[in-house]
Design a protein around this motif. Structure first.
Motif, PDB file in Angstrom:
ATOM      1  N   ASP A   9      81.245 -22.406  -5.158  1.00  0.00           N
ATOM      2  CA  ASP A   9      82.082 -22.054  -6.319  1.00  0.00           C
ATOM      3  C   ASP A   9      83.562 -22.199  -5.930  1.00  0.00           C
ATOM      4  O   ASP A   9      84.324 -21.238  -5.923  1.00  0.00           O
ATOM      5  N   ASP A  13      88.106 -20.609  -0.052  1.00  0.00           N
ATOM      6  CA  ASP A  13      87.341 -20.676   1.200  1.00  0.00           C
ATOM      7  C   ASP A  13      86.180 -21.653   1.095  1.00  0.00           C
ATOM      8  O   ASP A  13      85.767 -22.263   2.087  1.00  0.00           O
ATOM      9  N   ASP A  14      85.657 -21.850  -0.136  1.00  0.00           N
ATOM     10  CA  ASP A  14      84.640 -22.896  -0.330  1.00  0.00           C
ATOM     11  C   ASP A  14      85.244 -24.262   0.004  1.00  0.00           C
ATOM     12  O   ASP A  14      84.612 -25.101   0.649  1.00  0.00           O
ATOM     13  N   ASN A  38      83.749 -17.876  -8.364  1.00  0.00           N
ATOM     14  CA  ASN A  38      85.210 -17.731  -8.250  1.00  0.00           C
ATOM     15  C   ASN A  38      85.895 -18.259  -9.517  1.00  0.00           C
ATOM     16  O   ASN A  38      86.880 -17.701  -9.990  1.00  0.00           O
ATOM     17  N   HIS A  81      91.676 -16.216  -6.069  1.00  0.00           N
ATOM     18  CA  HIS A  81      91.754 -17.650  -5.714  1.00  0.00           C
ATOM     19  C   HIS A  81      92.789 -18.403  -6.545  1.00  0.00           C
ATOM     20  O   HIS A  81      92.964 -19.607  -6.353  1.00  0.00           O
ATOM     21  N   LEU A 123      77.219 -20.965  -0.893  1.00  0.00           N
ATOM     22  CA  LEU A 123      78.525 -20.326  -0.641  1.00  0.00           C
ATOM     23  C   LEU A 123      79.016 -19.527  -1.844  1.00  0.00           C
ATOM     24  O   LEU A 123      80.144 -19.013  -1.830  1.00  0.00           O
ATOM     25  N   GLY A 124      78.179 -19.421  -2.870  1.00  0.00           N
ATOM     26  CA  GLY A 124      78.579 -18.668  -4.068  1.00  0.00           C
ATOM     27  C   GLY A 124      77.435 -17.799  -4.558  1.00  0.00           C
ATOM     28  O   GLY A 124      76.454 -17.577  -3.830  1.00  0.00           O
ATOM     29  N   MET A 149      76.148 -17.186   2.172  1.00  0.00           N
ATOM     30  CA  MET A 149      77.262 -16.263   2.401  1.00  0.00           C
ATOM     31  C   MET A 149      77.154 -15.222   1.304  1.00  0.00           C
ATOM     32  O   MET A 149      77.241 -15.562   0.118  1.00  0.00           O
ATOM     33  N   ASN A 158      83.684  -5.982  -1.349  1.00  0.00           N
ATOM     34  CA  ASN A 158      85.006  -6.457  -1.811  1.00  0.00           C
ATOM     35  C   ASN A 158      85.088  -6.464  -3.337  1.00  0.00           C
ATOM     36  O   ASN A 158      86.080  -6.891  -3.915  1.00  0.00           O
ATOM     37  N   GLU A 164      79.439  -7.077  -2.391  1.00  0.00           N
ATOM     38  CA  GLU A 164      80.180  -8.300  -2.059  1.00  0.00           C
ATOM     39  C   GLU A 164      80.140  -9.207  -3.290  1.00  0.00           C
ATOM     40  O   GLU A 164      79.152  -9.248  -4.022  1.00  0.00           O
ATOM     41  N   PHE A 165      81.167 -10.015  -3.518  1.00  0.00           N
ATOM     42  CA  PHE A 165      81.354 -10.752  -4.775  1.00  0.00           C
ATOM     43  C   PHE A 165      80.158 -11.626  -5.155  1.00  0.00           C
ATOM     44  O   PHE A 165      79.670 -11.559  -6.290  1.00  0.00           O
ATOM     45  N   ASN A 166      79.694 -12.508  -4.246  1.00  0.00           N
ATOM     46  CA  ASN A 166      78.629 -13.461  -4.616  1.00  0.00           C
ATOM     47  C   ASN A 166      77.395 -12.752  -5.150  1.00  0.00           C
ATOM     48  O   ASN A 166      76.774 -13.193  -6.113  1.00  0.00           O
ATOM     49  N   LEU A 190      79.712 -10.013   4.713  1.00  0.00           N
ATOM     50  CA  LEU A 190      81.104  -9.615   4.992  1.00  0.00           C
ATOM     51  C   LEU A 190      81.238  -8.994   6.381  1.00  0.00           C
ATOM     52  O   LEU A 190      82.311  -9.066   6.997  1.00  0.00           O
ATOM     53  N   ASN A 240      85.777 -16.644   4.421  1.00  0.00           N
ATOM     54  CA  ASN A 240      84.343 -16.343   4.514  1.00  0.00           C
ATOM     55  C   ASN A 240      83.471 -17.592   4.693  1.00  0.00           C
ATOM     56  O   ASN A 240      82.703 -17.702   5.642  1.00  0.00           O
ATOM     57  N   ASP A 241      83.561 -18.524   3.740  1.00  0.00           N
ATOM     58  CA  ASP A 241      82.576 -19.600   3.644  1.00  0.00           C
ATOM     59  C   ASP A 241      82.530 -20.557   4.842  1.00  0.00           C
ATOM     60  O   ASP A 241      81.442 -20.989   5.232  1.00  0.00           O
TER      61      ASP A 241
HETATM   62  O1  RIB Z   1      82.808 -12.419  -1.149  1.00  0.00           O
HETATM   63  C1  RIB Z   1      83.265 -13.649  -0.661  1.00  0.00           C
HETATM   64  C2  RIB Z   1      82.547 -14.779  -1.313  1.00  0.00           C
HETATM   65  O2  RIB Z   1      82.767 -14.749  -2.740  1.00  0.00           O
HETATM   66  C3  RIB Z   1      83.057 -16.155  -0.863  1.00  0.00           C
HETATM   67  O3  RIB Z   1      82.015 -17.086  -0.924  1.00  0.00           O
HETATM   68  C4  RIB Z   1      84.112 -16.462  -1.886  1.00  0.00           C
HETATM   69  O4  RIB Z   1      84.337 -17.869  -2.023  1.00  0.00           O
HETATM   70  C5  RIB Z   1      83.472 -15.927  -3.137  1.00  0.00           C
HETATM   71  O5  RIB Z   1      82.531 -16.895  -3.612  1.00  0.00           O
END
Ligand code: RIB
Ligand code: CA
Length: 321
Positions: A9, A13-14, A38, A81, A123-124, A149, A158, A164-166, A190, A240-241
């Motif tokens: 996404d 960091d992706d 993201n 982002h 990664l997402g 991830m 986060n 965590e976001f994903n 994380l 992260n990614d």
């Molecule tokens: O929490 C971090 C993750 O969420 C990373 O992959 C960042 O790119 C977002 O997708």
């Protein structure tokens, strides 16, 4: 060479992970699939294309998933982002007509059914993989390896104290995927990615290298650095990614253990990744969770892979880690 599909996404960091993977002589990125996270998928596809154009690799096909998580509204991370998803560099580029070659779910299904040597790098949010499972519940078991991830084990989230976001964006998809794998998914949570900080020392090195890729990384992480200082008083930015790519290249970068992962789907702890360390529920091991990382070893691999011509100076910079 390891053949991989990167589901992402992009996302700052992706984008760094895409550069790392595509510059590696040990990886063959056969396709990129975009998931909503993201940024919305169309923007993610444009950002992926910007990276491919930077690297002269427009030959790598991009596919798009749907714009919604499997059960809920999409909440993006454009506060982190940037509105454009790449740190508001707002780089205008000529987009060819058809940068999106097709539907991500169809592409993943077809590719895994045709070739048993493909690894999936997620990664997402896991929306695309969950939709693949909904069409064929066994197909993820044809992947050579799946690395995701996501999640937070013994560190705060986060998106909330625990999430965590994903995994917070689409918790239902996490469970659909983890309940339909026979081989444990490798998890980069994380707990380890928070230790991968692109520090001012590294960013100055990128600036001094002064080549198109190093300056692109420097520019897209500016916004991210400001966010990290405001949000967590971190000097630099957590990338992260790229650790997922580092781990794919060299698993000894991390250490972890087998367990069972389940994701909370509602209430205040929504998106929390529950790791059954005590074996309370006596469930199958569907995850290999990584909890330790060698940061210096990661950055050596990261810089030496992306900038092989600078290996000599890397040593000086990395000593200053
Ligand atoms: O929490 C971090 C993750 O969420 C990373 O992959 C960042 O790119 C977002 O997708
Ligand atoms: Ca991501």
């Amino acid at each position: 060479m390891k053949k991989i599909i990167i589901d992402c996404d992009p996302g700052i960091d992706d984008a760094l992970a895409l550069i790392f993977a595509i510059k590696s002589t040990k990886l063959n990125v056969i396709g990129i699939t975009i998931c909503a996270g993201n940024v919305p998928v169309e923007l993610g596809a444009i950002n992926a294309y910007k990276v491919l154009k930077l690297l002269g690799r427009e030959d790598i096909p991009i596919y798009c998933g749907d714009n919604l998580p499997i059960k809920r509204e999409l909440i993006t991370a454009q506060d982190t982002h940037g509105i454009d998803g790449l740190g508001e560099i707002l780089q205008e580029i000529e987009l060819p007509e058809n940068i999106i070659k097709g539907n991500a779910i169809d592409y993943i299904l077809k590719t895994l059914n045709e070739d048993d040597q493909i690894s999936i790098i997620a990664l997402g949010p896991l929306t695309n993989l969950a939709k693949v499972v909904k069409q064929d519940s066994n197909v993820l078991n044809k992947a050579k390896k799946i690395i995701s991830m996501g999640g937070a084990f013994q560190t705060n989230g986060n998106c909330s104290q625990v999430a965590e976001f994903n995994y917070w964006v689409d918790p239902e998809s996490v469970n659909i995927v983890f309940e339909n794998v026979k081989t444990p998914i490798h998890l980069i949570p994380l707990d380890v990615t928070r230790k991968i900080v692109l520090t001012p020392n590294y960013r100055e090195y990128l600036k001094q290298m002064n080549n198109p890729i190093s300056i692109f990384i420097y520019n897209i992480t500016n916004f991210y650095v400001d966010f990290h200082w405001k949000q967590e008083k971190i000097l630099g930015c957590v990338i992260n990614d790229p650790l997922v790519i580092g781990y794919l290249l060299d698993e000894t970068l991390c250490e972890g253990f087998l367990s069972h992962l389940e994701c909370v789907e509602d209430g205040k702890a929504i998106g929390q990744s529950l790791i059954d360390v005590g074996g309370f529920y006596n469930r199958n091991n569907n995850v290999h969770i990584n909890t330790k990382v060698n940061q210096k070893k990661f950055f050596e691999l990261f810089f030496n892979t992306i900038f092989p011509e600078n290996i000599k100076t890397n040593t000086i910079v990395l000593e200053g880690y």
